[in-house]
Each structure stands twice: as C-alpha cells, then as structure tokens.
Design a protein around this motif. Structure first.
Motif, short mmCIF file in Angstrom:
data_model
loop_
_atom_site.label_atom_id
_atom_site.label_comp_id
_atom_site.label_asym_id
_atom_site.label_seq_id
_atom_site.Cartn_x
_atom_site.Cartn_y
_atom_site.Cartn_z
N LYS A 192 0.83 -1.21 0.00
CA LYS A 192 0.00 0.00 0.00
C LYS A 192 0.85 1.26 0.00
O LYS A 192 0.52 2.26 -0.64
N ILE A 193 1.96 1.24 0.75
CA ILE A 193 2.80 2.44 0.82
C ILE A 193 3.92 2.42 -0.22
O ILE A 193 4.74 3.34 -0.28
N ASN A 194 3.93 1.37 -1.04
CA ASN A 194 5.01 1.24 -2.02
C ASN A 194 5.12 2.43 -2.96
O ASN A 194 6.24 2.87 -3.28
N PRO A 195 4.01 3.02 -3.46
CA PRO A 195 4.14 4.21 -4.33
C PRO A 195 4.88 5.35 -3.65
O PRO A 195 5.68 6.04 -4.28
N ARG A 196 4.60 5.57 -2.35
CA ARG A 196 5.30 6.64 -1.62
C ARG A 196 6.79 6.34 -1.54
O ARG A 196 7.63 7.23 -1.70
N ILE A 197 7.13 5.07 -1.29
CA ILE A 197 8.54 4.68 -1.19
C ILE A 197 9.25 4.90 -2.53
O ILE A 197 10.37 5.42 -2.59
N MET A 198 8.59 4.48 -3.61
CA MET A 198 9.20 4.63 -4.93
C MET A 198 9.43 6.09 -5.28
O MET A 198 10.47 6.47 -5.84
N GLU A 199 8.43 6.91 -4.97
CA GLU A 199 8.54 8.36 -5.26
C GLU A 199 9.68 8.96 -4.44
O GLU A 199 10.48 9.75 -4.95
N MET A 200 9.78 8.57 -3.17
CA MET A 200 10.82 9.10 -2.31
C MET A 200 12.21 8.65 -2.79
O MET A 200 13.15 9.44 -2.80
N GLN A 238 16.79 7.58 6.09
CA GLN A 238 16.07 8.23 7.19
C GLN A 238 14.61 8.46 6.82
O GLN A 238 13.71 8.25 7.65
N GLU A 239 14.36 8.90 5.58
CA GLU A 239 12.99 9.17 5.14
C GLU A 239 12.19 7.87 5.07
O GLU A 239 11.01 7.82 5.42
N MET A 240 12.86 6.80 4.62
CA MET A 240 12.18 5.52 4.52
C MET A 240 11.76 5.02 5.91
O MET A 240 10.63 4.54 6.10
N MET A 241 12.66 5.14 6.90
CA MET A 241 12.32 4.72 8.25
C MET A 241 11.21 5.58 8.84
O MET A 241 10.36 5.09 9.60
N LYS A 291 7.62 4.16 10.17
CA LYS A 291 7.14 4.46 11.51
C LYS A 291 5.79 5.16 11.49
O LYS A 291 4.90 4.86 12.28
N GLU A 292 5.64 6.07 10.55
CA GLU A 292 4.39 6.83 10.43
C GLU A 292 3.22 5.92 10.06
O GLU A 292 2.11 6.06 10.57
N GLU A 293 3.48 4.96 9.17
CA GLU A 293 2.42 4.06 8.72
C GLU A 293 2.31 2.80 9.58
O GLU A 293 1.47 1.93 9.31
N LYS A 294 3.17 2.70 10.61
CA LYS A 294 3.19 1.55 11.52
C LYS A 294 3.38 0.24 10.74
O LYS A 294 2.66 -0.74 10.90
N VAL A 295 4.41 0.27 9.88
CA VAL A 295 4.72 -0.89 9.04
C VAL A 295 6.08 -1.44 9.47
O VAL A 295 7.05 -0.70 9.61
N ASN A 296 6.12 -2.75 9.67
CA ASN A 296 7.38 -3.43 9.97
C ASN A 296 7.83 -4.16 8.71
O ASN A 296 7.19 -5.14 8.29
#
Length: 561
Positions: A408-416, A429-432, A436-441
């Motif tokens: 679900k958050i993969n598009p944000r990761i790719m854009e970042m 740092q931005e990835m972590m 943390k913000e999305e509570k994803v491990n």
C-alpha cells in the motif's frame, strides 16, 4: 535496511542457482558439488565358476563371516576359512498372496523376493524385486565357530512339499535340512503368513556328538553397492541406500557403502538387542530378533568384490546329544510405517524423515487417517495442506497483512527513492520515517513464515519417503504420485502460481531486487519439472491457498493490484 535486504536476496538467489545446478548435475549422473564422487567398484569381482555363472550369482558362494573373537571357547572353536566355489544349488520357488520367493538348496538361502503388489518402474511393470539374484542380493544364515559346521554354502535338502499358499490357508512352511557336518545338523524352517511380509525363520541345531559345542548362528544380508532408488530419479539421489544397524547403544545407524570400502564397521558391535537391515528407497530387507540376548553386529565389504554384507552373530550352544532353537524374523517388503513399528523397536526408523522426524511422524499419521476417509493419496495431500494452512491461519494473516501494508505504501517509497536517489543517507532516514508513520514493519512477514518452515520441510520428507505414494494415482494423467508429471501440467501451474504470488507482494524499492523477485520462480521451476508429482501437488496446493488468503487480506486493506 535496503542494503541488508539486497544482500539477503542476493545470497538466496546465488544459493538457489548453485543448488539448482547441483541437482541438475546429479540428475545427469555427475557427482555432487558438495560430496566426493562415489568410489567405483573394484575391478576385481568374484571369479565365476567354470560353468560361467554371473558374478552376482558367484558372490553367493562367498561371505561366511568370521566367528566372534569373544565367543565361548570350545575344543574346536575358530573361524571358518573362506571356502572355495560351491555349486549354485537347485532353486525352489514358492508363492503367497504377497510374494514370489526363490530359495537355493545351497544353504537354504532366500535369494530373490518378488513383491506381487508392487511393480517396478519398467514399461512392463514387472513385480518389484527386493532380494535379487541379479544383484547378488540375498538373505543368508548358517553356523560358525566350530570347523566344518553347516554354513550358507552347505548343500541342504528341501523336505517339505508345499510350493503355494492355498486359498484359505493361514500359512506356508518350507523346511530345509543339512547333512551332519562338524558334528552338527542344521534345520531351517521358513514360515510365510497370509498378509505379511515378515517371514518367521527357525534355526534348529542338533548336536550328534557326545561333547557340548558352542557354535554361533549368523544372520546376514548380502548385496552389491548399486543404488536402487525408485520413482523420480532426481529425488532418488537424496535417499539412502545401504546397510543399517540398530541397537540401544548406537540407535539407528546408517553405514555408507563408501565407508565400508575403507574399513569394516567399527562402531559399538555388542548389544543385548537390535537388528540389521539393507535399506533402499521405499523398500527394506531386515533380520529382526525382538527377544533380548547377546549378539554381535558386523558390516563389511567382501574382499576385493563389489559386494557388501551386514549381519549379526548370535551364540547358540548345544549340549551333547541335544538341540538348540533360534527364532527370528526375516522382513522383505515395503516400508509401510504401520507395519514396521509393530515388528521391532526402532524398525520404523528405516523410513527416513531426516532431522524433522518428530514433526514428520504425526504429519504422516494425519495423512494416513485422511486417506482412510477419502481413499486417494492425491486428495489426501490437498486436504492435509489445507488443514496446515488453517492451523497457521493466524501466522499467515499477520505476514500477509504486513505485505499488504508494504504494498500500500510502495508508491510513496518509490517516489521518495526517485526524489532522493542522490542522497542515500537521507533516503534511509525518510524511509524509516514512512515505516514508523504508517506503523509498518518491513520484516513483519518474515517471522511467521520462518516458524512454518520445519512443518513444510517435514511434509516434504513424508511425501518423499512414503511408499504409499509410489504408483498411487491422483486424477486423469497423474497415475504415479512418486514420478514426474508426464505432461508437466503441475510444474507449469506451480510456476504460474509462484509468479502470481510475486505480483501480490510488495515490489522491492530497488529495481534490481524487483527483477530478481520475478526471476526466482522461473529458476525454481526448472527443479520442479523433475519433482515427483505428489511433491509438486503439495507445493501447488500451498501456493494456491496462500494466494487466496493474501488476496482477501489485500482486499480488506484496500490494496490496489
């Protein structure tokens, strides 16, 4: 975190390629990269007699073991010297509801057993041979410790007339008698019982002299060192063929032929219990003595020949003018777990489940119970995998939920990653921060999967080791779950299902990792094309059930595909 995942993926990918190449090499008959090439049989074989008897048959004319060095002393005690060639002897064939057994008058030995309810892998589908005159594979017995006493080379007379287990008859008896030799007469009686592969063998020793004698009875199995795996050739290379010894002090011990090429078995040889066997994929021949008592074990190569023996020496003292009796079991048949466990302590261990034996046994028990209900081993596999998926539903749900959140958050990761591709430290740092913000491990899907691995490896060994799968049909074109799919339908479906699983999972941020994830199912599919159909069915069922659960969780969390 990305660097760690990249390293792990490359290690997995590299090891996968290495294992695939190694498996292919073994399938082509080449030695494994992880073990030395098996020793070639010595060029010298048993010299055939003048009549031109094949080497395997000539081998039956050798192999009398030496008496125990700690045997009770008698005035004439000592090892029997290696005899000269003896005549092959007359052969007698008896038939029961389960076997066709061939005996030789030379020593009254059992020299071949054809299993009437198990076919070999030839196009003609002839009965499976376990003991086999073509391999010099025989069950032998005799006496040592007193010069000149009857051995498995001594001519014996068949004094019983029955050759077939009649309809309704519970058993069939065969009785062989030797002429007096060394002051002793040996009588062997074989009793075949309806519905059983276990043959009762009674040795009666009669002392015809006026002095007590203390011979030893030997029970041994002899065969060549060739592999006798069945079903899938690729899988057969991973199963053990050779001698085994069991007793309380060493438990179940497998002895490689290549080790006997160097020296005879030198482990703990004396015990008060135990048995010996020759094991191959799906089948076993064994001498079993369940009663407690002194015995000495041996396993060795026969001189410069390509033949090997494993056996037991048992004291059998006989009073002057008296007789002594020894009762044993000779099992020659399939490794049916229910049967093996009932015959002797530890005998079910010949069905080798590897390091996950503790898990595999209850899995087979459950699989067997399911088969009692559905009467089809293919559907039994499907149902068992379904039950395992239900048992692990919570763990799988946790893993798939973590995967869905990552996707679900993969598009944000790719854009970042694209935006900060020149700033790796800030990217990390931005990835972590996003995780943390999305509570994803990002590792949340790993632990649940790791906890299930022992169960699925154990099930793999259950399916690989169970003779019940051999020549067992499933549906349509799958007529043997232990052989490869002849039309490759199941391997193709398995490959497609693996690719679908990759599509459902979150794509790795690194493009190289993403390509690697798509390549791995294709690489593994090469191996699956040589797997037995039952194992491919197991993996396919597992994949389809995993896809269904992951699809539902993705839908619940609103993940777009």
């Amino acid at each position: 975190m990305t660097d760690i995942r990249r390293s792990v993926l490359w290690v997995v990918f590299s090891m996968s390629l290495l294992l695939l190449w190694d498996a292919w090499q073994k399938h082509q008959g080449h030695p494994s990269l992880f073990s030395p090439a098996p020793a070639k049989p010595a060029a010298t074989v048993v010299a055939p007699p003048a009549s031109g008897v094949p080497a395997a048959t000539a081998a039956l004319n050798t192999g009398v073991p030496a008496a125990s060095t700690q045997a009770a002393a008698t005035p004439a005690a000592g090892a029997v010297p290696a005899p000269v060639q003896a005549p092959a002897g007359e052969q007698f064939v008896v038939t029961t509801d389960l076997v066709k057994a061939t005996f030789s008058s030379q020593g009254g030995s059992l020299i071949q057993v054809d299993l009437l309810r198990h076919k070999d892998d030839s196009p003609a589908g002839a009965p499976m041979k376990v003991l086999d005159t073509g391999r010099g594979y025989a069950a032998q017995s005799g006496l040592v410790g007193v010069p000149g006493v009857p051995t498995h080379l001594t001519p014996m007379t068949l004094v019983s007339s029955e050759r077939e287990l009649k309809d309704g008859a519970p058993q069939l008896n065969l009785r062989f008698e030797s002429e007096p030799a060394g002051g002793l007469k040996l009588v062997k009686t074989y009793t075949f019982e309806r519905g059983s592969y276990a043959i009762k063998v009674r040795h009666e020793v009669q002392n015809l002299g006026d002095a007590p004698l203390a011979p030893q009875l030997y029970l041994q199995l002899q065969r060549d060192g060739s592999l006798m795996s069945q079903g899938s050739q690729l899988m057969g290379t991973h199963t053990f063929t050779g001698p085994t010894i069991y007793h309380d002090q060493i438990k179940y011990t497998k002895i490689e032929f290549k080790d006997l090429d160097k020296k005879a078995f030198d482990g703990e040889r004396r015990a008060q219990d135990g048995w010996v066997a020759m094991v191959q994929h799906y089948f076993v021949a064994a001498w079993l003595r369940t009663a407690a008592g002194e015995r000495e074990f041996f396993a060795q190569k026969l001189g410069g020949t390509p033949f090997y023996t494993v056996g037991m020496l048992l004291p059998l003292p006989v009073a002057a003018g008296g007789s002594a009796v020894a009762d044993d079991l000779l099992f020659v048949g399939p490794q049916e777990e229910r049967v093996l466990a009932e015959l002797a302590p530890g005998f079910d261990l010949v069905k080798d489940y590897g390091i996950f034996h503790v898990i595999a046994k209850p899995l087979f028990w459950l699989l067997d119970k399911i088969h009692d209900l559905v009467k089809n081993w293919g559907w039994s596999i499907v149902i068992l995998v379904l039950l395992l998926k239900i048992a692990f539903y919570g763990l799988n749900a946790s893993a798939y939920r973590s995967m869905a959140q990552m996707k679900k958050i993969n598009p944000r990761i790719m854009e970042m990653r694209e935006r900060l591709k020149d700033k790796p430290q800030q990217m990390q740092q931005e990835m972590m921060r996003i995780y943390k913000e999305e509570k994803v491990n990002p590792l949340g899907s790993c632990l649940p999967m790791l906890l299930q691995i022992p169960f699925f490896i154990a099930l793999y060994w259950v399916l690989l080791s169970s003779v019940e799968m051999r020549h067992a049909p499933w549906v349509g074109w799958i007529t043997d779950l232990s052989a490869m799919d002849p039309w490759y339908v199941l391997p193709v479906l398995l490959t497609l299902s693996s690719l679908l699983q990759v599509w459902l999972q979150p794509a790795p941020p690194d493009p190289m990792q993403a390509k690697l994830m798509w390549m791995m199912p294709l690489m593994f599919s090469v191996l699956f094309f040589f797997f037995p159909a039952g194992l491919v069915l197991y993996w396919l069922t597992n994949n389809l059930l995993s896809i269904a659960q992951q699809w539902m969780i993705n839908k619940q969390l609103g993940v777009q595909h």
